[in-house]
Design a protein around this motif. Structure first.
Motif, PDB file in Angstrom:
ATOM      1  N   LEU A   3       2.753  -5.275  18.635  1.00 19.87           N
ATOM      2  CA  LEU A   3       2.057  -6.129  17.671  1.00 19.87           C
ATOM      3  C   LEU A   3       0.578  -5.774  17.605  1.00 19.87           C
ATOM      4  O   LEU A   3      -0.007  -5.754  16.525  1.00 19.87           O
ATOM      5  N   GLN A   4      -0.018  -5.454  18.728  1.00 22.04           N
ATOM      6  CA  GLN A   4      -1.433  -5.106  18.765  1.00 22.04           C
ATOM      7  C   GLN A   4      -1.670  -3.765  18.050  1.00 22.04           C
ATOM      8  O   GLN A   4      -2.656  -3.611  17.327  1.00 22.04           O
ATOM      9  N   ARG A   5      -0.777  -2.800  18.220  1.00 19.07           N
ATOM     10  CA  ARG A   5      -0.906  -1.517  17.532  1.00 19.07           C
ATOM     11  C   ARG A   5      -0.787  -1.705  16.027  1.00 19.07           C
ATOM     12  O   ARG A   5      -1.522  -1.090  15.253  1.00 19.07           O
ATOM     13  N   THR A   6       0.135  -2.539  15.593  1.00 21.38           N
ATOM     14  CA  THR A   6       0.327  -2.791  14.175  1.00 21.38           C
ATOM     15  C   THR A   6      -0.932  -3.400  13.568  1.00 21.38           C
ATOM     16  O   THR A   6      -1.364  -2.998  12.479  1.00 21.38           O
ATOM     17  N   LYS A   7      -1.541  -4.354  14.276  1.00 15.48           N
ATOM     18  CA  LYS A   7      -2.777  -4.964  13.779  1.00 15.48           C
ATOM     19  C   LYS A   7      -3.897  -3.945  13.713  1.00 15.48           C
ATOM     20  O   LYS A   7      -4.683  -3.919  12.761  1.00 15.48           O
ATOM     21  N   THR A   8      -3.979  -3.074  14.708  1.00 17.04           N
ATOM     22  CA  THR A   8      -5.022  -2.055  14.744  1.00 17.04           C
ATOM     23  C   THR A   8      -4.840  -1.066  13.591  1.00 17.04           C
ATOM     24  O   THR A   8      -5.804  -0.695  12.917  1.00 17.04           O
ATOM     25  N   ILE A   9      -3.608  -0.647  13.357  1.00 19.03           N
ATOM     26  CA  ILE A   9      -3.331   0.297  12.275  1.00 19.03           C
ATOM     27  C   ILE A   9      -3.640  -0.337  10.923  1.00 19.03           C
ATOM     28  O   ILE A   9      -4.264   0.281  10.057  1.00 19.03           O
ATOM     29  N   LYS A  10      -3.247  -1.596  10.744  1.00 21.64           N
ATOM     30  CA  LYS A  10      -3.547  -2.293   9.485  1.00 21.64           C
ATOM     31  C   LYS A  10      -5.046  -2.430   9.282  1.00 21.64           C
ATOM     32  O   LYS A  10      -5.553  -2.269   8.168  1.00 21.64           O
ATOM     33  N   PHE A  14      -7.169  -0.809   6.222  1.00 18.48           N
ATOM     34  CA  PHE A  14      -7.996  -1.678   5.389  1.00 18.48           C
ATOM     35  C   PHE A  14      -9.434  -1.175   5.340  1.00 18.48           C
ATOM     36  O   PHE A  14     -10.055  -1.125   4.266  1.00 18.48           O
ATOM     37  N   ILE A  15      -9.966  -0.774   6.465  1.00 22.02           N
ATOM     38  CA  ILE A  15     -11.337  -0.265   6.523  1.00 22.02           C
ATOM     39  C   ILE A  15     -11.456   1.035   5.728  1.00 22.02           C
ATOM     40  O   ILE A  15     -12.412   1.215   4.958  1.00 22.02           O
ATOM     41  N   CYS A  16     -10.488   1.941   5.866  1.00 19.48           N
ATOM     42  CA  CYS A  16     -10.519   3.215   5.137  1.00 19.48           C
ATOM     43  C   CYS A  16     -10.440   3.001   3.624  1.00 19.48           C
ATOM     44  O   CYS A  16     -11.160   3.651   2.860  1.00 19.48           O
ATOM     45  N   VAL A  17      -9.592   2.085   3.195  1.00 16.20           N
ATOM     46  CA  VAL A  17      -9.476   1.793   1.767  1.00 16.20           C
ATOM     47  C   VAL A  17     -10.784   1.198   1.246  1.00 16.20           C
ATOM     48  O   VAL A  17     -11.263   1.564   0.168  1.00 16.20           O
ATOM     49  N   GLY A  18     -11.392   0.303   1.996  1.00 17.10           N
ATOM     50  CA  GLY A  18     -12.656  -0.301   1.586  1.00 17.10           C
ATOM     51  C   GLY A  18     -13.766   0.725   1.463  1.00 17.10           C
ATOM     52  O   GLY A  18     -14.511   0.747   0.468  1.00 17.10           O
ATOM     53  N   ILE A  19     -13.863   1.605   2.446  1.00 14.17           N
ATOM     54  CA  ILE A  19     -14.899   2.643   2.412  1.00 14.17           C
ATOM     55  C   ILE A  19     -14.646   3.589   1.243  1.00 14.17           C
ATOM     56  O   ILE A  19     -15.584   3.996   0.550  1.00 14.17           O
ATOM     57  N   SER A  20     -13.396   3.934   0.997  1.00 15.01           N
ATOM     58  CA  SER A  20     -13.063   4.827  -0.115  1.00 15.01           C
ATOM     59  C   SER A  20     -13.465   4.209  -1.453  1.00 15.01           C
ATOM     60  O   SER A  20     -14.002   4.898  -2.327  1.00 15.01           O
ATOM     61  N   CYS A  21     -13.215   2.930  -1.616  1.00 16.30           N
ATOM     62  CA  CYS A  21     -13.601   2.251  -2.868  1.00 16.30           C
ATOM     63  C   CYS A  21     -15.108   2.273  -3.064  1.00 16.30           C
ATOM     64  O   CYS A  21     -15.591   2.532  -4.176  1.00 16.30           O
TER      65      CYS A  21
END
Length: 80
Positions: A3-10, A14-21
């Motif tokens: 569960l912790q890995r899934t949250k970290t990956i999400k 999310f951060i990569c998509v935000g920076i890309s935008c």
């Protein structure tokens, strides 16, 4: 642990998509003068082939707007 890995990956996605935008928005804002300049140069070549006075008038208006907003000044065409 899974569960912790899934949250970290999400979070990373999310951060990569935000920076890309943000990069895309700033990229279009900064390079808009460059894109307009290229369009005007192509339009000038087209005008030189056609010598259409109506096209020239529209091109002069586009050049005026470009010169007001951007640094590399383009010479105004003589449509006469």
């Amino acid at each position: 642990m899974t569960l912790q890995r899934t949250k970290t990956i999400k979070s990373l996605i999310f951060i990569c998509v935000g920076i890309s935008c943000i990069v895309v928005v700033f990229g279009f804002t900064i390079n808009s003068c460059l894109i307009q300049h290229i369009e005007i140069l192509n339009d000038i070549k087209t005008y030189e082939k056609s010598l259409n006075p109506e096209f020239c008038d529209d091109l002069v208006k586009k050049i005026d707007l470009f010169n007001d907003d951007c640094k590399p000044q383009v010479d105004i065409l003589d449509c006469g």
